[in-house]
Scaffold this motif. Structure first.
Motif, mmCIF file in Angstrom:
data_model
loop_
_atom_site.group_PDB
_atom_site.id
_atom_site.type_symbol
_atom_site.label_atom_id
_atom_site.label_comp_id
_atom_site.label_asym_id
_atom_site.label_seq_id
_atom_site.Cartn_x
_atom_site.Cartn_y
_atom_site.Cartn_z
ATOM 1 N N ALA A 111 0.831 -1.201 0.000
ATOM 2 C CA ALA A 111 0.000 0.000 0.000
ATOM 3 C C ALA A 111 0.868 1.255 0.000
ATOM 4 N N ARG A 112 1.935 1.250 0.777
ATOM 5 C CA ARG A 112 2.849 2.394 0.764
ATOM 6 C C ARG A 112 3.457 2.580 -0.624
ATOM 7 N N ILE A 113 3.892 1.485 -1.245
ATOM 8 C CA ILE A 113 4.469 1.559 -2.586
ATOM 9 C C ILE A 113 3.441 2.094 -3.578
ATOM 10 N N ALA A 114 2.211 1.612 -3.478
ATOM 11 C CA ALA A 114 1.147 2.106 -4.361
ATOM 12 C C ALA A 114 0.942 3.604 -4.176
ATOM 13 N N GLY A 115 1.003 4.075 -2.936
ATOM 14 C CA GLY A 115 0.855 5.497 -2.684
ATOM 15 C C GLY A 115 1.964 6.311 -3.331
ATOM 16 N N VAL A 116 3.209 5.812 -3.246
ATOM 17 C CA VAL A 116 4.348 6.482 -3.883
ATOM 18 C C VAL A 116 4.155 6.510 -5.392
ATOM 19 N N TRP B 43 17.334 5.353 -7.085
ATOM 20 C CA TRP B 43 16.580 5.667 -5.879
ATOM 21 C C TRP B 43 16.385 4.421 -5.019
ATOM 22 N N THR B 44 16.226 4.629 -3.742
ATOM 23 C CA THR B 44 15.828 3.570 -2.824
ATOM 24 C C THR B 44 14.560 3.997 -2.108
ATOM 25 N N LEU B 45 13.708 3.059 -1.830
ATOM 26 C CA LEU B 45 12.484 3.371 -1.108
ATOM 27 C C LEU B 45 12.796 3.736 0.335
ATOM 28 N N ASN B 46 12.130 4.745 0.828
ATOM 29 C CA ASN B 46 12.227 5.160 2.228
ATOM 30 C C ASN B 46 10.803 5.268 2.759
ATOM 31 N N LEU B 47 10.185 4.109 2.925
ATOM 32 C CA LEU B 47 8.753 4.077 3.213
ATOM 33 C C LEU B 47 8.411 4.511 4.631
ATOM 34 N N ASP B 48 9.428 4.629 5.492
ATOM 35 C CA ASP B 48 9.162 5.143 6.834
ATOM 36 C C ASP B 48 8.710 6.597 6.790
#
Length: 261
Positions: free
Chosen positions: A78-83, A127-132
């Motif tokens: 869900a976080r990835i989808a939001g990004v 890029w790297t994900l920083n989902l925090d």
């Protein structure tokens, strides 16, 4: 529409997982922080013409990427989808670390629109994900009978100064603007924008706070228990309600005025 709750098996079969981002920026003129809002095209089946937060459905590719990161896959997806949806819809890059400026973001958006997946964009731009950076604020999952039911996770994100360019995705949205939560509620009260029931309740909750930090701390204190609206009788009339104790200052409104889609 029937209001009878679905049994668990039928609920799962009709549920679409989704994510939405409440994106903050500091108000350039001072005062309460602003939130990015998008007005959806009137032709869309769900919430057509309504003003909402950026977001959309969780795709299989989002889950594939989430599976490589560990943790709770549905929340990570869900976080990835939001990004991904935010970059597609608005051109804003949130939830990632790496070299980013306006030109890079525009190039990344074009690549994302071409491929439809976030993973190759991350690789291409280093890029790297920083989902925090995305703080879970709420989860809304209705249980009533409907053709499609959205299980939507809401996340808070902060852009800081807000010195950014945004560009509407004309396929789904027709207008984007920044406003404080209170300003958005005033626009809705004046009939200048239309907001559906979940958006209104979340704007009322967000309006309690003038900064991203205050909203974030509130979200962390309450957690994100699932909100499932229900029908209750008040003064002899049906009301659409949400449970108490979840941080919302307004718990419902008459069913006759509640805009559900």
């Amino acid at each position: 529409m029937e209001t009878r709750d679905l049994d668990p098996q039928e609920l799962q079969a009709r549920t679409v997982r989704a994510a939405t981002l409440v994106i903050y920026r500091r108000n350039p003129a001072g005062g309460a922080a602003q939130i990015l809002l998008v007005e959806r095209n009137a032709t869309l089946n769900f919430a057509g013409g309504a003003t909402v937060f950026p977001g959309g459905k969780v795709d299989p590719a989002d889950r594939d990427l989430a599976a490589t990161l560990g943790g709770e896959i549905e929340v990570t997806a869900a976080r990835i989808a939001g990004v991904r949806e935010t970059l597609e819809e608005t051109g804003l890059v949130v939830g990632v670390s790496g070299p980013i400026d306006g030109g890079v973001a525009a190039d990344a958006r074009r690549m994302l629109l071409l491929h439809g997946k976030l993973a190759p964009v991350l690789d291409a731009f280093g890029w790297t994900l920083n989902l925090d950076q995305l703080v879970q604020f709420a989860r809304w999952w209705p249980r009533h009978r409907a053709e499609r039911i959205f299980d939507t996770r809401f996340f808070l994100a902060d852009l800081g100064t807000g010195a950014v360019d945004i560009e509407v995705d004309a396929t789904e949205n027709r207008h984007m603007f920044w406003a404080s939560a209170n300003e958005a509620l005033e626009l809705a009260a004046a009939g200048r924008i239309r907001v559906i029931f979940p958006t209104r309740r979340n704007l009322e909750r967000l309006a309690l706070f003038d900064t991203f930090e205050a909203a974030r701390d509130h979200a962390l204190a309450f957690g994100a228990e699932t909100i499932s609206p229900f029908i209750a009788e008040r003064d002899g009339k049906p009301w659409l309600m949400i449970p108490d104790g979840r941080g919302y200052p307004v718990l419902g409104e008459p069913l006759s005025t509640a805009q559900r889609t």
